[in-house]
Design an enzyme around this catalytic site. Structure first.
Site, PDB file in Angstrom:
ATOM      1  N   GLU A 174      91.559  77.591  38.311  1.00 64.66           N
ATOM      2  CA  GLU A 174      92.054  79.301  38.628  1.00 64.66           C
ATOM      3  C   GLU A 174      91.643  80.126  39.062  1.00 64.66           C
ATOM      4  O   GLU A 174      90.942  81.147  39.400  1.00 64.66           O
ATOM      5  CB  GLU A 174      91.856  79.557  36.926  1.00 64.66           C
ATOM      6  N   GLU A 334      96.296  73.025  31.499  1.00 68.14           N
ATOM      7  CA  GLU A 334      95.536  73.446  30.520  1.00 68.14           C
ATOM      8  C   GLU A 334      96.449  74.014  29.563  1.00 68.14           C
ATOM      9  O   GLU A 334      96.668  74.349  29.671  1.00 68.14           O
ATOM     10  CB  GLU A 334      94.111  73.654  30.956  1.00 68.14           C
TER      11      GLU A 334
END
Length: 724
Positions: A174, A334
């Site tokens: 991320e 995710e």
């Protein structure tokens, strides 16, 4: 009027894109839908590892992302490396048939590095040091940090590059979560260099930023500043701020590429990815550029709303991901089995939603379903974040759903879903990361603009109208679509405006939203009237000219909070009621019709419109342009009113033989060379009756087959998949 025929081709991006490569599983043929999640064995004693693997096998897990936050465990001190634990867990997983997606482990750095080199820490716009202790507490432009990070990457590549159980590389995690904007001195020097490369001369930079306003002209690149805090009520130069957003994207992308290339020099034959953060509440990077630098596209998606919005938002985010992937399968890296722990109120998922959400991602083109995380943490900042194995253990409803999901994904893989591609729509809603950044500026007529949310609203409205749109980056090639929609695409360059004009002239339909095409790529306002993009070319396409914006605000005493619309003067009788009574609550364009053949489809009407001197003025128009046409939606409309507009004027033809007749159902089609797979998912809380469904059922999750051939009852949060 349309001359485009057939299905649109997959959007294309840069010719320098990394080749598509999909990570193999440890199955006999390397195929299957990937299923698993982030695994953090270093949070647990080794005695629990065997039980983890037992439960993974029970659930059908076939891949895990490993070592994402493990730099401190891999390198406990600067001169000591510890790979033993990582060797053991990769070996255990591999022998159980579970592949490892191995991280570069740079998402968090060990505390000894920060203690020795505090200069690697980023700073916020106030000049405060961002301290260690969370994720990404490092400056992407720090040469010291990069040296340590790339040393780690090379060590991992040397040790695991030839390991058969490691089948993919997961770079960082991320990127930009905590260091999207860095105001350190390293960043200042890097920003000056970035500006020097982009503009070449300081005169060109002064022109782009409009520095004659407020006396900001610079004599050299050494005077270039980053937009640090300038006072509580100060407004940042919007051109400078926009370039700083671009720079922030580029500096992190450069860091990713440096990590990737360090590993690729040693281990070039395994695919690379990094997890994007795309949902309609976030899209912080220009992922259209990032997608060019990975071998397969990955995303972290977390739900935000309940009810119908939950599934619609998921599909909207996934539609953009499918475009980033250029139609190739993509990876859910995710999502959550149930509640997260980082919102003020964290709702759990209802019965079936864990499976339904996962299959919805597959329905939108994903070939990998992974969660954060495998086992719920017993401590730390995310201990109350749901996981595949909850705190209550395996004898739980949640783990049983995880097992059911694993079996269902295996069924879909066996049926041939893997590798099939999502059928495209005839309509593209255009997304621009730069317009999203621009709408956050404090220098606009309203600070309530949100490009990404307007994209979502249009997407939902198309679903409500019985159609489904694709979402395509503005910078990609969308010329094969029949209709393109631009919701609050605030920023349009002359080049992109010409692309739109050429598209319409060739027979396409262009739909321009209320705050579209107001500024160019340097945040300069286009002149001559609104929307002025392309030096007036956009106005010519639309056949209108705006003079002012009328901005409404709730709670202003004595002022209307909304303005109603009435039928236009040149609307066919059967269409007259389409927008009659529609309501605008934020932004209205005060326009004059300038085209000889421009039709007014709706106008402002009523007491509130008269109060703002808009009564009888055009609100929604249509103008022929070349062989095509251009619509102007000159005010904000809610989803219900956008739905009416689409049904009346923009209704797309059936997208497939199994057309989406029931607007209560999200229906997508994935196609391979020898089969088509239809996915049906109820959008609301009620069960849905389906009739005339062709094909053999593959998945009936919370679904019953009726007595008549092709009839099904799909309950709330259910999924039906059939193969044709």
């Amino acid at each position: 009027m349309q001359i485009h025929t057939g299905k649109p081709a997959v959007p294309t991006a840069t010719p320098n894109r990394q080749p598509f490569a999909w990570p193999k599983l440890l199955t006999e043929n390397g195929r299957g839908i990937a299923f698993g999640g982030d695994y953090n064995p270093d949070q647990w004693p080794e005695e629990i590892w065997d039980d983890d693997i037992r439960l993974m096998e029970k659930a059908g897990v076939n891949t895990v992302a490993l070592a994402i936050f493990s730099w401190d465990r891999i390198q406990p001190t600067e001169d000591r490396w510890n790979f033993g634990w990582l060797d053991r867990i990769i070996e255990k997983l591999g022998k159980a048939g579970i592949a490892t997606d191995l991280a570069s482990a740079t998402a968090t750095a060990p505390l000894w590095l920060y203690e020795k080199h505090p200069e690697v820490l980023p700073r916020d716009k106030y000049g405060h040091q961002v301290n260690a202790g969370s994720r990404q507490s490092w400056s992407p432009t720090s040469p010291v940090f990069k040296e340590y990070a790339l040393t780690l990457c090379r060590k991992l590549a040397e040790r695991y590059g030839s390991n058969p159980y490691v089948t993919a590389w997961h770079m960082g995690n991320e990127y930009g979560w905590n260091n999207r904007e860095d105001y350190s001195d390293n960043a200042l020097e890097a920003f000056r260099a970035w500006c020097r490369r982009k503009y070449g001369t300081i005169d060109a930079l002064n022109q782009a930023w409009g520095t004659t306003f407020w006396g900001q002209e610079m004599n050299s690149f050494d005077e270039v500043l980053i937009p640090r805090f300038m006072g509580a009520d100060s407004m940042v130069n919007p051109g400078q701020k926009l370039d700083f957003e671009r720079f922030g994207n580029d500096m992190l992308l450069d860091f990713y590429k440096a990590e990737r290339d360090a590993i690729a020099e040693i281990c070039p034959d395994k695919p690379f990815t990094t997890n994007f953060m795309v949902s309609t509440d976030q899209c912080c990077m220009d992922y259209a550029d990032w997608a060019n630098e990975v071998n397969f596209v990955s995303n972290d998606h977390y739900f935000h709303e309940g009810g119908e919005m939950h599934l619609d938002e998921l599909a909207c985010s996934d539609a953009l991901m499918d475009s980033f992937a250029l139609g190739k399968p993509w990876y859910v890296m995710e999502h959550s089995t149930s509640a997260v722990q980082w919102k003020p109120l964290n709702m759990r998922k209802r019965k079936g939603e864990t499976v339904r959400d996962s299959l919805a991602h597959v329905a939108m083109g994903a070939d990998a379903i992974n969660f954060f995380q495998w086992r719920a943490s017993a401590f730390g900042a995310e201990s109350f974040h749901s996981a595949m194995v909850p705190h209550a253990g395996e004898d739980t409803k949640l783990f049983r759903q995880v097992c059911e999901l694993g079996e269902t994904l295996r069924t879909l893989a066996d049926a041939g879903v893997q590798g099939s591609e999502l059928e495209r729509s005839d309509t593209a809603i255009l997304f621009s990361a730069e317009s999203e950044w621009a709408t956050r500026s404090q220098t606009l007529p309203s600070m309530k603009l949100n490009h990404w949310h307007d994209v979502r609203d249009w997407y939902r409205a198309f679903l409500n109208a019985g159609s489904r749109a694709d979402i395509v980056p503005l910078k990609y090639d969308w010329s094969d679509y029949k209709t393109v929609v631009l919701p609050t695409v605030l920023m349009l360059s002359a080049v992109d405006t010409r692309r739109l004009a050429d598209f319409a002239a060739a027979g396409g339909r262009v739909v321009v939203g209320y705050a579209t095409g107001l500024i160019d790529e340097n945040f300069h306002t286009w002149l001559g009237g609104y929307p002025g993009a392309g030096n007036g070319l956009l106005r010519d396409m639309l056949g209108i000219r705006g003079e002012e914006f009328n901005i409404l605000g709730s709670g202003v005493e004595g002022e209307p909070e909304a303005i109603r619309l009435g039928a236009g003067g040149e609307v066919a009788l059967e269409d007259a009621a389409a927008l009659n009574g529609a309501t605008t609550r934020l932004w209205q364009n005060d326009v004059t019709v300038t085209g000889d053949r421009t039709q007014v489809l709706a106008m402002y009407a009523g007491e509130e419109a008269d109060e703002w001197e808009l009564d009888g003025m055009a609100a929604v128009t249509r103008n022929p342009y070349g062989a095509g046409e251009a619509y102007f939606v000159g005010c904000d409309l809610d989803v219900a009113d956008l739905t009416k507009l689409i049904r009346t004027y923009l209704a797309a033809p059936a997208q497939s033989q199994q057309s989406q007749a029931n607007t209560d159902v999200l229906h997508t089609v994935r196609k391979s060379a020898d089969a088509a797979f239809d996915f049906y998912l109820p959008r609301g809380k009620k069960e849905v009756e389906l009739q005339g469904v062709e094909g053999e059922p593959v998945v009936l999750f919370q679904t019953e087959r009726g007595e008549e051939n092709g009839s099904y009852t799909v309950r709330r949060n259910g999924v039906l998949v059939v193969r044709r």
